[in-house]
Write a protein that holds these residues in place. Structure first.
Motif, PDB file in Angstrom:
ATOM      1  N   ASP A  40       0.838  -1.202   0.000  1.00 27.60           N
ATOM      2  CA  ASP A  40       0.000   0.000   0.000  1.00 27.60           C
ATOM      3  C   ASP A  40       0.871   1.250   0.000  1.00 27.60           C
ATOM      4  O   ASP A  40       2.083   1.190   0.236  1.00 27.60           O
ATOM      5  CB  ASP A  40      -0.988  -0.003   1.168  1.00 27.60           C
ATOM      6  N   ALA A  41       0.245   2.377  -0.240  1.00 27.03           N
ATOM      7  CA  ALA A  41       0.989   3.623  -0.410  1.00 27.03           C
ATOM      8  C   ALA A  41       1.732   4.038   0.855  1.00 27.03           C
ATOM      9  O   ALA A  41       2.839   4.582   0.784  1.00 27.03           O
ATOM     10  CB  ALA A  41       0.027   4.736  -0.845  1.00 27.03           C
ATOM     11  N   ARG A  45       5.633   4.793   1.203  1.00 24.66           N
ATOM     12  CA  ARG A  45       6.061   6.143   1.569  1.00 24.66           C
ATOM     13  C   ARG A  45       7.096   6.134   2.698  1.00 24.66           C
ATOM     14  O   ARG A  45       8.052   6.912   2.685  1.00 24.66           O
ATOM     15  CB  ARG A  45       4.841   6.970   1.977  1.00 24.66           C
ATOM     16  N   ASP A  66       3.137  -2.860  -7.243  1.00 26.97           N
ATOM     17  CA  ASP A  66       1.878  -2.120  -7.173  1.00 26.97           C
ATOM     18  C   ASP A  66       1.627  -1.789  -5.710  1.00 26.97           C
ATOM     19  O   ASP A  66       1.438  -2.690  -4.884  1.00 26.97           O
ATOM     20  CB  ASP A  66       0.704  -2.914  -7.723  1.00 26.97           C
ATOM     21  N   TYR A  67       1.650  -0.498  -5.386  1.00 27.44           N
ATOM     22  CA  TYR A  67       1.517  -0.046  -4.009  1.00 27.44           C
ATOM     23  C   TYR A  67       0.230   0.752  -3.799  1.00 27.44           C
ATOM     24  O   TYR A  67       0.189   1.705  -3.031  1.00 27.44           O
ATOM     25  CB  TYR A  67       2.725   0.800  -3.618  1.00 27.44           C
ATOM     26  N   ASP A  68      -0.823   0.342  -4.473  1.00 24.10           N
ATOM     27  CA  ASP A  68      -2.083   1.088  -4.433  1.00 24.10           C
ATOM     28  C   ASP A  68      -3.241   0.314  -3.822  1.00 24.10           C
ATOM     29  O   ASP A  68      -4.397   0.667  -4.030  1.00 24.10           O
ATOM     30  CB  ASP A  68      -2.476   1.526  -5.851  1.00 24.10           C
ATOM     31  N   VAL A  69      -2.967  -0.745  -3.076  1.00 21.43           N
ATOM     32  CA  VAL A  69      -4.059  -1.518  -2.487  1.00 21.43           C
ATOM     33  C   VAL A  69      -4.692  -0.716  -1.347  1.00 21.43           C
ATOM     34  O   VAL A  69      -3.995  -0.267  -0.434  1.00 21.43           O
ATOM     35  CB  VAL A  69      -3.560  -2.881  -1.964  1.00 21.43           C
ATOM     36  N   PRO A  70      -6.013  -0.530  -1.372  1.00 17.15           N
ATOM     37  CA  PRO A  70      -6.683   0.238  -0.319  1.00 17.15           C
ATOM     38  C   PRO A  70      -7.091  -0.641   0.860  1.00 17.15           C
ATOM     39  O   PRO A  70      -7.015  -1.871   0.801  1.00 17.15           O
ATOM     40  CB  PRO A  70      -7.932   0.758  -1.039  1.00 17.15           C
ATOM     41  N   GLU A  77     -10.712  -4.355  -7.267  1.00 18.81           N
ATOM     42  CA  GLU A  77      -9.295  -4.191  -6.943  1.00 18.81           C
ATOM     43  C   GLU A  77      -8.514  -5.464  -7.255  1.00 18.81           C
ATOM     44  O   GLU A  77      -7.401  -5.418  -7.793  1.00 18.81           O
ATOM     45  CB  GLU A  77      -9.145  -3.820  -5.460  1.00 18.81           C
ATOM     46  N   ARG A  80      -8.020  -5.641 -10.914  1.00 18.70           N
ATOM     47  CA  ARG A  80      -6.963  -4.718 -11.350  1.00 18.70           C
ATOM     48  C   ARG A  80      -5.583  -5.359 -11.189  1.00 18.70           C
ATOM     49  O   ARG A  80      -4.723  -5.266 -12.081  1.00 18.70           O
ATOM     50  CB  ARG A  80      -7.047  -3.416 -10.542  1.00 18.70           C
TER      51      ARG A  80
END
Length: 390
Positions: A40-41, A45, A66-70, A77, A80
């Motif tokens: 995740d983001a 970060r 891919d670091y966009d998992v909510p 998702e 995706r």
């Protein structure tokens, strides 16, 4: 214990501080050649996901990220992620993060070998093909998703659903406490309470067995003792114990089942997804619900609650019935000492929405596995208690 019991633990474990450095070598040992690293983001970060990247790079394993998992991922998702897998020719999924990331990554490893959208394989035993190689590295001591045969995904209507069964279990889990020690305080509490609830509900479940008891009891003891210490003064030593305990808790509940704490959680979470109510995280919601469900269950299995009470410090000379009843306020004090939430962030819950939760709970196996049978009135009372708080 029921006449017929089952136990399964399909996931291999590598554990100990610094063990994430083994990631690349383990991918190679298990036959993987190209990795999709899912996270995740927030973890990207703060540089934590870079530890996984470094381990893969050092072993010469190609990877994409891919670091966009909510939080609370949906089937969209998962689809995706499947698209990324296919576009890059990945044959291995490394899920690096909290329970939401682990659920999305494990689901994508299954869905990538099936045709059509991932929601078509939601439920039990709907998979027909072997998954891609799936490896999990949890960054919280809580969900135990790294060893679970259930990947919880939110469906199109906001209900908790998911992919279940052998294929969704990770092939390998890497348990590295160094990945957990910098987690935010609120997340440490919520995750740790989730782990303790897994152990508690597994131990009092109607489907408990000697094997699940052997995992649930020491896991409960570790989480009860060490979580408040880790909240106040986090250390690798504390998280090393808690991370293994959270894994043990999930192995226990994955075989013995859960109860009304999780059952009510899922129904209430659905109302969160309608957008009409303020939300709490999954673990924080356990903090609100657990005291009321414990008070409801304690009379059904006093000897089991008494055993938990001994682990919480109640002396051996105290009779079982009294020891059992003492567990309810002890757990409240334990939660309060960590600043856990005591009520839902709602002023009220109208009868029609209470009924939504009640009907959701009654449709889940958690109600059957709970040690005390519940009527709709029992469930209504517990929902309203959660609104009022403890």
């Amino acid at each position: 214990m029921t006449a017929l019991s089952r136990y399964a633990g399909p996931t291999e474990l590598v554990y100990g501080p610094g063990s994430i450095s083994r990631l690349g070598a383990e991918v190679q040992r298990l036959g993987g050649s190209k990795v999709l690293l899912v996270s995740d983001a927030g973890l990207a970060r703060v540089g934590l996901a870079a530890k996984a990247e470094e381990a893969l790079r050092n072993a010469g394993v190609p990877f994409v990220t891919d670091y966009d998992v909510p939080v609370d991922p949906t089937f969209d998702e998962v689809d995706r992620l499947v698209g990324i897998i296919k576009a890059n020719g990945a044959d291995t999924i490394v899920s690096f993060g909290s329970g939401s990331v682990l659920a999305a990554g494990r689901s994508s490893a299954v869905a990538a070998t099936h045709e059509g959208p991932s929601k078509l394989i939601a439920g039990v035993d709907k998979t027909s093909r072997a998954p891609l190689l799936s490896i999990c590295a949890p960054t919280t001591a809580g969900s135990g998703g790294e060893v679970s045969r259930q990947a919880t995904i939110t469906d199109d209507h906001g209900h908790k659903s998911g992919i279940q069964g052998w294929p969704v279990a990770a092939r390998l889990a890497i348990l590295d406490a160094e990945l957990c020690v910098s987690a935010p305080r609120r997340q440490v509490v919520a995750s740790g309470v989730d782990a303790l609830v897994h152990a508690l509900e597994a131990y009092v479940s109607n489907r408990h067995s000697p094997l699940t008891d052997a995992l649930a009891l020491p896991a409960f003891e570790v989480m009860y003792r060490d979580l408040p210490l880790a909240v106040q003064a986090p250390s690798v030593e504390l998280f090393d114990r808690m991370l293994l305990a959270s894994t043990m808790s999930n192995l226990a509940c994955g075989n013995a089942g859960l109860g009304l704490i999780h059952g009510l959680n899922k129904g209430i979470t659905y109302l969160f997804h309608t957008g009409r109510y303020d939300t709490l995280s999954y673990g924080d919601l356990h903090c609100v619900i657990m005291p009321f469900v414990n008070a409801f269950n304690v009379a059904a299995v006093p000897e089991r609650f008494a055993t938990l009470g001994r682990l919480m410090g109640i002396p051996a000379h105290v009779p079982d019935r009294e020891a059992a009843e003492r567990t309810v306020p002890l757990i409240k004090d334990w939660l309060a000492g960590m600043g856990a939430p005591r009520k839902l962030p709602w002023d009220s819950c109208p009868p029609e929405d209470v009924e939504v939760i009640v009907n959701d709970v009654n449709g889940r196996i958690m109600a059957k596995d709970n040690p005390r049978s519940s009527t709709p009135d029992d469930l209504r009372r517990m929902v309203l208690d959660c609104v009022a708080g403890w």
